[in-house]
Design an enzyme around this catalytic site. Structure first.
Site, PDB file in Angstrom:
ATOM      1  N   LYS A  22      47.684  48.282  40.171  1.00 58.80           N
ATOM      2  CA  LYS A  22      48.059  46.666  40.216  1.00 58.80           C
ATOM      3  C   LYS A  22      46.532  45.942  40.044  1.00 58.80           C
ATOM      4  O   LYS A  22      46.897  45.108  38.956  1.00 58.80           O
ATOM      5  CB  LYS A  22      48.447  46.414  41.731  1.00 58.80           C
ATOM      6  CG  LYS A  22      48.661  44.821  41.893  1.00 58.80           C
ATOM      7  CD  LYS A  22      48.840  44.455  43.496  1.00 58.80           C
ATOM      8  CE  LYS A  22      47.840  44.384  44.269  1.00 58.80           C
ATOM      9  NZ  LYS A  22      46.980  42.850  44.271  1.00 58.80           N
ATOM     10  N   ASN A  23      45.541  46.548  40.528  1.00 61.08           N
ATOM     11  CA  ASN A  23      44.454  45.603  40.377  1.00 61.08           C
ATOM     12  C   ASN A  23      43.741  45.665  39.054  1.00 61.08           C
ATOM     13  O   ASN A  23      43.030  44.820  38.491  1.00 61.08           O
ATOM     14  CB  ASN A  23      43.432  45.577  41.367  1.00 61.08           C
ATOM     15  CG  ASN A  23      43.930  44.983  42.843  1.00 61.08           C
ATOM     16  OD1 ASN A  23      44.981  44.291  42.742  1.00 61.08           O
ATOM     17  ND2 ASN A  23      43.455  45.281  43.776  1.00 61.08           N
ATOM     18  N   CYS A 116      47.534  36.635  48.634  1.00 61.51           N
ATOM     19  CA  CYS A 116      47.459  36.794  50.184  1.00 61.51           C
ATOM     20  C   CYS A 116      46.575  36.131  50.923  1.00 61.51           C
ATOM     21  O   CYS A 116      45.382  36.049  50.541  1.00 61.51           O
ATOM     22  CB  CYS A 116      47.265  38.222  50.606  1.00 61.51           C
ATOM     23  SG  CYS A 116      48.432  39.457  50.200  1.00 61.51           S
ATOM     24  N   ARG A 121      38.700  32.795  50.301  1.00 60.98           N
ATOM     25  CA  ARG A 121      39.024  33.353  48.763  1.00 60.98           C
ATOM     26  C   ARG A 121      38.415  32.228  47.934  1.00 60.98           C
ATOM     27  O   ARG A 121      39.126  31.835  47.000  1.00 60.98           O
ATOM     28  CB  ARG A 121      40.346  33.670  48.529  1.00 60.98           C
ATOM     29  CG  ARG A 121      40.900  34.831  49.549  1.00 60.98           C
ATOM     30  CD  ARG A 121      42.102  35.366  48.987  1.00 60.98           C
ATOM     31  NE  ARG A 121      42.024  36.469  48.063  1.00 60.98           N
ATOM     32  CZ  ARG A 121      42.717  37.572  47.656  1.00 60.98           C
ATOM     33  NH1 ARG A 121      44.052  37.187  47.934  1.00 60.98           N
ATOM     34  NH2 ARG A 121      42.510  38.609  46.700  1.00 60.98           N
ATOM     35  N   PRO A 122      37.244  31.829  47.916  1.00 58.92           N
ATOM     36  CA  PRO A 122      36.724  30.942  46.992  1.00 58.92           C
ATOM     37  C   PRO A 122      36.351  31.575  45.620  1.00 58.92           C
ATOM     38  O   PRO A 122      36.530  32.567  45.659  1.00 58.92           O
ATOM     39  CB  PRO A 122      35.255  30.497  47.500  1.00 58.92           C
ATOM     40  CG  PRO A 122      34.926  31.595  48.302  1.00 58.92           C
ATOM     41  CD  PRO A 122      36.244  32.447  48.915  1.00 58.92           C
ATOM     42  N   ASP A 304      41.326  47.380  51.068  1.00 61.10           N
ATOM     43  CA  ASP A 304      42.487  47.310  50.998  1.00 61.10           C
ATOM     44  C   ASP A 304      43.373  48.762  51.587  1.00 61.10           C
ATOM     45  O   ASP A 304      44.713  48.638  51.662  1.00 61.10           O
ATOM     46  CB  ASP A 304      42.997  47.463  49.296  1.00 61.10           C
ATOM     47  CG  ASP A 304      42.310  46.229  48.636  1.00 61.10           C
ATOM     48  OD1 ASP A 304      42.025  45.157  49.391  1.00 61.10           O
ATOM     49  OD2 ASP A 304      42.144  46.232  47.486  1.00 61.10           O
ATOM     50  N   ILE A 326      34.552  42.470  54.192  1.00 58.60           N
ATOM     51  CA  ILE A 326      35.012  41.701  53.161  1.00 58.60           C
ATOM     52  C   ILE A 326      35.678  40.648  53.293  1.00 58.60           C
ATOM     53  O   ILE A 326      35.624  39.383  52.742  1.00 58.60           O
ATOM     54  CB  ILE A 326      35.763  42.465  51.903  1.00 58.60           C
ATOM     55  CG1 ILE A 326      35.314  44.003  51.891  1.00 58.60           C
ATOM     56  CG2 ILE A 326      35.957  41.768  50.447  1.00 58.60           C
ATOM     57  CD1 ILE A 326      34.013  43.934  50.835  1.00 58.60           C
ATOM     58  N   ARG A 396      55.194  42.989  45.892  1.00 51.65           N
ATOM     59  CA  ARG A 396      54.092  42.529  44.902  1.00 51.65           C
ATOM     60  C   ARG A 396      53.034  43.749  44.545  1.00 51.65           C
ATOM     61  O   ARG A 396      52.464  43.474  43.499  1.00 51.65           O
ATOM     62  CB  ARG A 396      53.183  41.530  45.635  1.00 51.65           C
ATOM     63  CG  ARG A 396      53.749  40.199  45.791  1.00 51.65           C
ATOM     64  CD  ARG A 396      52.773  38.961  46.282  1.00 51.65           C
ATOM     65  NE  ARG A 396      51.573  39.566  45.640  1.00 51.65           N
ATOM     66  CZ  ARG A 396      50.468  39.522  46.378  1.00 51.65           C
ATOM     67  NH1 ARG A 396      50.093  38.785  47.677  1.00 51.65           N
ATOM     68  NH2 ARG A 396      49.225  39.666  45.925  1.00 51.65           N
TER      69      ARG A 396
HETATM   70  N1  EPU Z   1      33.841  35.750  47.086  1.00 55.48           N
HETATM   71  C1  EPU Z   1      33.262  34.379  47.042  1.00 55.48           C
HETATM   72  N2  EPU Z   1      33.126  33.681  45.939  1.00 55.48           N
HETATM   73  C2  EPU Z   1      33.762  34.237  44.812  1.00 55.48           C
HETATM   74  C3  EPU Z   1      34.292  35.233  44.631  1.00 55.48           C
HETATM   75  C4  EPU Z   1      34.616  35.981  45.884  1.00 55.48           C
HETATM   76  O1  EPU Z   1      32.775  34.257  47.986  1.00 55.48           O
HETATM   77  O2  EPU Z   1      33.815  33.397  43.845  1.00 55.48           O
HETATM   78  C5  EPU Z   1      33.973  36.455  48.263  1.00 55.48           C
HETATM   79  C6  EPU Z   1      35.521  36.450  48.772  1.00 55.48           C
HETATM   80  O3  EPU Z   1      35.614  35.542  49.587  1.00 55.48           O
HETATM   81  C7  EPU Z   1      35.268  37.870  49.627  1.00 55.48           C
HETATM   82  C8  EPU Z   1      34.303  38.894  48.597  1.00 55.48           C
HETATM   83  O4  EPU Z   1      33.595  37.941  47.885  1.00 55.48           O
HETATM   84  O5  EPU Z   1      34.691  37.932  50.848  1.00 55.48           O
HETATM   85  C9  EPU Z   1      34.716  39.856  47.689  1.00 55.48           C
HETATM   86  O6  EPU Z   1      35.985  39.202  46.942  1.00 55.48           O
HETATM   87  P1  EPU Z   1      36.062  39.574  45.561  1.00 55.48           P
HETATM   88  O7  EPU Z   1      36.228  38.695  44.587  1.00 55.48           O
HETATM   89  O8  EPU Z   1      35.839  41.036  45.238  1.00 55.48           O
HETATM   90  O9  EPU Z   1      38.035  40.024  45.696  1.00 55.48           O
HETATM   91  P2  EPU Z   1      39.080  39.548  44.468  1.00 55.48           P
HETATM   92  O10 EPU Z   1      38.482  39.878  43.315  1.00 55.48           O
HETATM   93  O11 EPU Z   1      39.675  38.228  44.907  1.00 55.48           O
HETATM   94  C10 EPU Z   1      39.951  42.053  44.547  1.00 55.48           C
HETATM   95  C11 EPU Z   1      41.181  42.665  44.771  1.00 55.48           C
HETATM   96  C12 EPU Z   1      41.734  42.643  46.318  1.00 55.48           C
HETATM   97  C13 EPU Z   1      40.493  43.388  46.858  1.00 55.48           C
HETATM   98  C14 EPU Z   1      39.074  42.894  46.651  1.00 55.48           C
HETATM   99  C15 EPU Z   1      38.081  43.595  47.152  1.00 55.48           C
HETATM  100  C16 EPU Z   1      42.537  41.821  42.681  1.00 55.48           C
HETATM  101  C17 EPU Z   1      43.624  40.809  42.287  1.00 55.48           C
HETATM  102  N3  EPU Z   1      42.541  41.783  44.212  1.00 55.48           N
HETATM  103  O12 EPU Z   1      40.252  40.657  45.053  1.00 55.48           O
HETATM  104  O13 EPU Z   1      42.817  43.163  46.450  1.00 55.48           O
HETATM  105  O14 EPU Z   1      40.747  43.403  48.328  1.00 55.48           O
HETATM  106  O15 EPU Z   1      39.039  42.929  45.286  1.00 55.48           O
HETATM  107  O16 EPU Z   1      37.988  44.994  46.568  1.00 55.48           O
HETATM  108  O17 EPU Z   1      42.107  42.657  42.193  1.00 55.48           O
HETATM  109  C18 EPU Z   1      44.920  43.684  47.512  1.00 55.48           C
HETATM  110  O18 EPU Z   1      45.218  44.562  46.399  1.00 55.48           O
HETATM  111  O19 EPU Z   1      45.365  44.011  48.694  1.00 55.48           O
HETATM  112  C19 EPU Z   1      43.655  42.892  47.381  1.00 55.48           C
HETATM  113  C20 EPU Z   1      43.798  42.072  48.230  1.00 55.48           C
END
Ligand code: EPU
Length: 417
Positions: A22-23, A116, A121-122, A304, A326, A396
């Site tokens: 998915k990701n 979710c 999630r900024p 995850d 995280i 999803r």
């Molecule tokens: N963060 C910030 N600022 C940003 C981006 C992230 O502070 O601009 C923080 C987040 O709040 C969090 C940390 O950095 O505390 C890590 O966030 P990351 O950006 O790595 O997460 P993401 O890209 O939004 C993806 C996966 C998530 C998975 C995380 C961590 C996708 C679509 N989603 O999210 O997957 O938990 O990486 O591995 O790829 C899931 O599949 O259930 C899922 C939530």
């Protein structure tokens, strides 16, 4: 309303074939915009998240053909217009349209994405990256307007190794002038998969999978053929289910190396697992040792998988713990596991689990995707029948979950009530 009804206690035997990740898929579909002609992506899971992204591509004017596991995308006819807020809010990964449209057209207008509710999630790091490449970012209510006369390579350091920011910056930088370096980049296999896709189109990206990614901008990206890697989180979820109730349960079509943090814990606990070249075979055991787990970016223990793993910890002899580092809101499944009979106490970012506890079926709610997966795992070992509501979250991210579990002997039904 759709619900999942699961009657627990049936041993699971046979083979579960793991779908494409998915990701990865949710980044590859928007990334296809960057090509000048046909892109074929195969092994794309049929889940509502990938459906929502292809709908968005079609809305933008791309030609999209879906043939079972493959998607053929012709982005040549795309118009760079605003994606409706409703559509952007369907999932988190809508934000990859920002990087892809900015990379191709130097301008994008996008609403804040959905996804979710597992934390705030900024997207500040994504925006910081775009600005470093020369774009200006402004707001109009909930909408971001990102504009650049020209995108120029830059050195970008990420305070947090964010998966989304790493991918989005790659998408924006791939056609920028000169060299971009992302330091403290995330190292997840999905990032490598996206970088390989872009390189297949003619991009020049090196270092993906390490904490320093180097992108040398190119003028054109051509169509290509690409395969999505197996979903390590889906694989991990079914492996955990195998440790709970498997009887020679084979988890097939996987990359075992992507799951080392999980398998190492399973081995510590005493789970019987055979690790093959592209499969695991898992059997439930009578008793498991408790373990402590801390979630980390790859190659650490995946956040995850923390929620499904917590169900396995309810069956260990003694006290285990999970420290989530995280997401600040990823224990929403705990009240429901406790309602089923678990003994879990959450203190801040730590869950303390005392086992073993018998679980019993009841009505529970999937508050987010992996919370839903944990409730499916719990329901499969519970006495009696469990009804899981709000299952759109589960659909999803898990392709054909009902069919896959039914095929190995589970009693699970999707019902409309
Ligand atoms: N963060 C910030 N600022 C940003 C981006 C992230 O502070 O601009 C923080 C987040 O709040 C969090 C940390 O950095 O505390 C890590 O966030 P990351 O950006 O790595 O997460 P993401 O890209 O939004 C993806 C996966 C998530 C998975 C995380 C961590 C996708 C679509 N989603 O999210 O997957 O938990 O990486 O591995 O790829 C899931 O599949 O259930 C899922 C939530």
């Amino acid at each position: 309303m759709k619900v999942l009804e699961i009657t627990g206690g049936k041993d699971l035997s046979g083979t579960i074939r793991i779908s494409g990740a998915k990701n990865s898929s949710v980044a590859l579909i928007p990334a296809a915009i960057l090509a000048d002609d046909d892109v074929t992506i195969c092994n794309v899971p049929e889940i509502t998240d990938t459906d929502a992204l292809t709908e968005t591509l079609v809305y933008l004017g791309a030609e999209v053909r879906r043939a079972s596991e493959s998607i053929v995308i012709n982005p040549a006819t795309i118009e760079n217009k605003e994606i409706p807020e409703e559509q952007a809010k369907k999932l988190r990964a809508s934000y990859y349209f920002m990087g892809a449209l900015l990379g191709k057209y130097k301008h994008v207008e996008m609403f804040f994405p959905g996804g979710c509710s597992i934390g705030q999630r900024p997207i500040n790091l994504h925006l910081k990256g775009f600005e470093a490449l020369g774009a200006t970012v402004s707001h109009d209510g909930n909408k971001y307007i990102v504009d650049a006369k020209e995108l120029k390579g830059a050195n970008i350091y990420l305070d947090i190794a964010s998966v989304g920011a790493t991918i989005n910056i790659m998408l924006a930088a791939v056609k920028a002038k000169g060299r971009t370096t992302i330091d403290n980049a995330a190292k997840e296999p999905e990032i490598v998969n996206v970088a390989t896709f872009l390189n297949n189109m003619g991009a020049k990206i090196s270092g993906a999978g390490t904490s320093e990614i180097i992108i040398d901008g190119v003028n054109h990206l051509k169509g290509c053929f690409h395969e999505v890697i197996p979903d390590r989180i889906e694989a991990g979820t079914y492996t955990i289910i195998g440790a709970l109730i498997g009887n020679y349960l084979k988890i097939d079509n996987i990359i075992p190396e992507h799951l080392e943090a999980l398998t190492s814990k399973l081995i510590d606990m005493g789970v019987s697992i055979e690790i093959g070249a592209d499969y695991f075979i898992v059997n439930k055991s009578r008793s498991y040792k408790p373990v402590n787990v801390k979630t980390l970016g790859y190659p650490g223990f995946a956040t995850d998988l923390q929620q499904p793993f917590s169900v396995l910890l309810t069956q260990c002899n003694g006290k285990s713990s999970i420290t989530e580092t995280i997401w600040e809101n990823r224990f929403m499944h705990v009240p429901y596991l406790n309602k089923m009979g678990a003994n879990i106490k959450v203190e801040g970012m730590e869950a303390k689990i005392t086992g073993p506890t018998k679980l019993k079926g009841c009505e529970v709610e999937a508050t987010d995707l992996r919370a839903g997966a944990s409730l499916v795992a719990a329901a499969l070992i519970a006495d009696g029948t469990t009804t899981i509501t709000n299952i759109n979250h589960i659909l999803r991210g898990y392709e054909n979950i009902v069919e896959k579990l039914t095929d190995v002997g589970a009693k699970i039904e999707l019902k409309e009530i």
